[in-house]
Design a protein around this motif. Structure first.
Motif, PDB file in Angstrom:
ATOM      1  N   GLU A 107      -4.192  50.409  25.238  1.00  0.00           N
ATOM      2  CA  GLU A 107      -2.918  49.797  24.857  1.00  0.00           C
ATOM      3  C   GLU A 107      -3.029  48.852  23.660  1.00  0.00           C
ATOM      4  O   GLU A 107      -2.033  48.274  23.227  1.00  0.00           O
ATOM      5  N   LEU A 108      -4.211  48.700  23.083  1.00  0.00           N
ATOM      6  CA  LEU A 108      -4.393  47.728  21.998  1.00  0.00           C
ATOM      7  C   LEU A 108      -3.510  48.012  20.783  1.00  0.00           C
ATOM      8  O   LEU A 108      -3.072  47.084  20.118  1.00  0.00           O
ATOM      9  N   LYS A 145     -12.600  40.779  28.022  1.00  0.00           N
ATOM     10  CA  LYS A 145     -12.648  41.156  29.434  1.00  0.00           C
ATOM     11  C   LYS A 145     -13.386  42.483  29.646  1.00  0.00           C
ATOM     12  O   LYS A 145     -14.012  42.685  30.688  1.00  0.00           O
ATOM     13  N   ALA A 146     -13.326  43.372  28.665  1.00  0.00           N
ATOM     14  CA  ALA A 146     -13.917  44.707  28.814  1.00  0.00           C
ATOM     15  C   ALA A 146     -15.414  44.744  28.501  1.00  0.00           C
ATOM     16  O   ALA A 146     -16.098  45.685  28.909  1.00  0.00           O
ATOM     17  N   THR A 191      -3.849  38.540  22.794  1.00  0.00           N
ATOM     18  CA  THR A 191      -4.001  39.555  23.840  1.00  0.00           C
ATOM     19  C   THR A 191      -5.126  40.520  23.491  1.00  0.00           C
ATOM     20  O   THR A 191      -5.906  40.917  24.365  1.00  0.00           O
ATOM     21  N   LYS A 194      -7.786  51.403  30.526  1.00  0.00           N
ATOM     22  CA  LYS A 194      -6.320  51.374  30.363  1.00  0.00           C
ATOM     23  C   LYS A 194      -5.914  50.230  29.425  1.00  0.00           C
ATOM     24  O   LYS A 194      -5.106  50.429  28.514  1.00  0.00           O
ATOM     25  N   ASP A 195      -6.476  49.039  29.633  1.00  0.00           N
ATOM     26  CA  ASP A 195      -6.155  47.882  28.777  1.00  0.00           C
ATOM     27  C   ASP A 195      -6.497  48.160  27.317  1.00  0.00           C
ATOM     28  O   ASP A 195      -5.731  47.820  26.413  1.00  0.00           O
ATOM     29  N   LEU A 196      -7.661  48.758  27.083  1.00  0.00           N
ATOM     30  CA  LEU A 196      -8.103  48.998  25.714  1.00  0.00           C
ATOM     31  C   LEU A 196      -7.260  50.083  25.038  1.00  0.00           C
ATOM     32  O   LEU A 196      -7.019  50.016  23.833  1.00  0.00           O
ATOM     33  N   LYS A 210      -8.339  38.786  24.286  1.00  0.00           N
ATOM     34  CA  LYS A 210      -8.521  38.655  25.735  1.00  0.00           C
ATOM     35  C   LYS A 210      -8.966  39.987  26.348  1.00  0.00           C
ATOM     36  O   LYS A 210      -9.897  40.041  27.155  1.00  0.00           O
ATOM     37  N   ARG A 211      -8.311  41.065  25.958  1.00  0.00           N
ATOM     38  CA  ARG A 211      -8.643  42.376  26.526  1.00  0.00           C
ATOM     39  C   ARG A 211     -10.021  42.853  26.086  1.00  0.00           C
ATOM     40  O   ARG A 211     -10.760  43.448  26.876  1.00  0.00           O
ATOM     41  N   THR A 229      -8.574  49.696  34.850  1.00  0.00           N
ATOM     42  CA  THR A 229      -8.320  48.377  34.261  1.00  0.00           C
ATOM     43  C   THR A 229      -8.777  48.326  32.807  1.00  0.00           C
ATOM     44  O   THR A 229      -7.947  48.333  31.897  1.00  0.00           O
ATOM     45  N   ASN A 230     -10.082  48.286  32.562  1.00  0.00           N
ATOM     46  CA  ASN A 230     -10.591  48.080  31.204  1.00  0.00           C
ATOM     47  C   ASN A 230     -10.198  49.196  30.241  1.00  0.00           C
ATOM     48  O   ASN A 230      -9.711  48.921  29.140  1.00  0.00           O
TER      49      ASN A 230
END
Length: 111
Positions: free
Chosen positions: A39-40, A58-59, A51, A35-37, A54-55, A32-33
């Motif tokens: 994609e920044l 969240k991380a 976004t 992978k999300d980071l 938010k990401r 999750t974290n």
């Protein structure tokens, strides 16, 4: 042994009596974290600062759980100055790569 993560922090947050649970928690952070980071960059290209914020937000707790305090500080800096944070993302991406490698090494070493 590790440059960014801290074994001590991981055991402090997740305990040291259930290796399988630690493995699962670390895997969730990677899936999750991390992978999300990773994609920044796409969101910077699109100018989607909501976004990005938010990401990053969240991380932050997960970075504390794994002892990646420098990375947590980088996330806070990005959040506090979104429009000018693209250069910080380069540093963040390097940190994320190393964190992912270190977490995989850590997980494989848990008994």
């Amino acid at each position: 042994m590790y440059q960014i993560i801290s074994e001590q922090s991981i055991y402090q947050y997740f305990g040291d009596d259930d290796p399988e649970m630690i493995r699962q928690m670390i895997q969730i952070i990677i899936d999750t974290n991390i992978k999300d980071l990773k994609e920044l960059g796409t969101f910077y290209e699109e100018g989607d600062f909501a976004t990005i914020k938010k990401r990053c937000h969240k991380a932050k707790p997960s970075m504390s759980y794994i002892g990646a305090i420098k990375t947590r500080k980088t996330l806070e800096e990005i959040e506090s100055n979104l429009e000018n944070s693209a250069p910080l993302n380069d540093s963040l991406q390097e940190q994320i790569q190393l964190i992912e490698t270190e977490l995989n090494i850590f997980v494989s070493a848990i008994n």
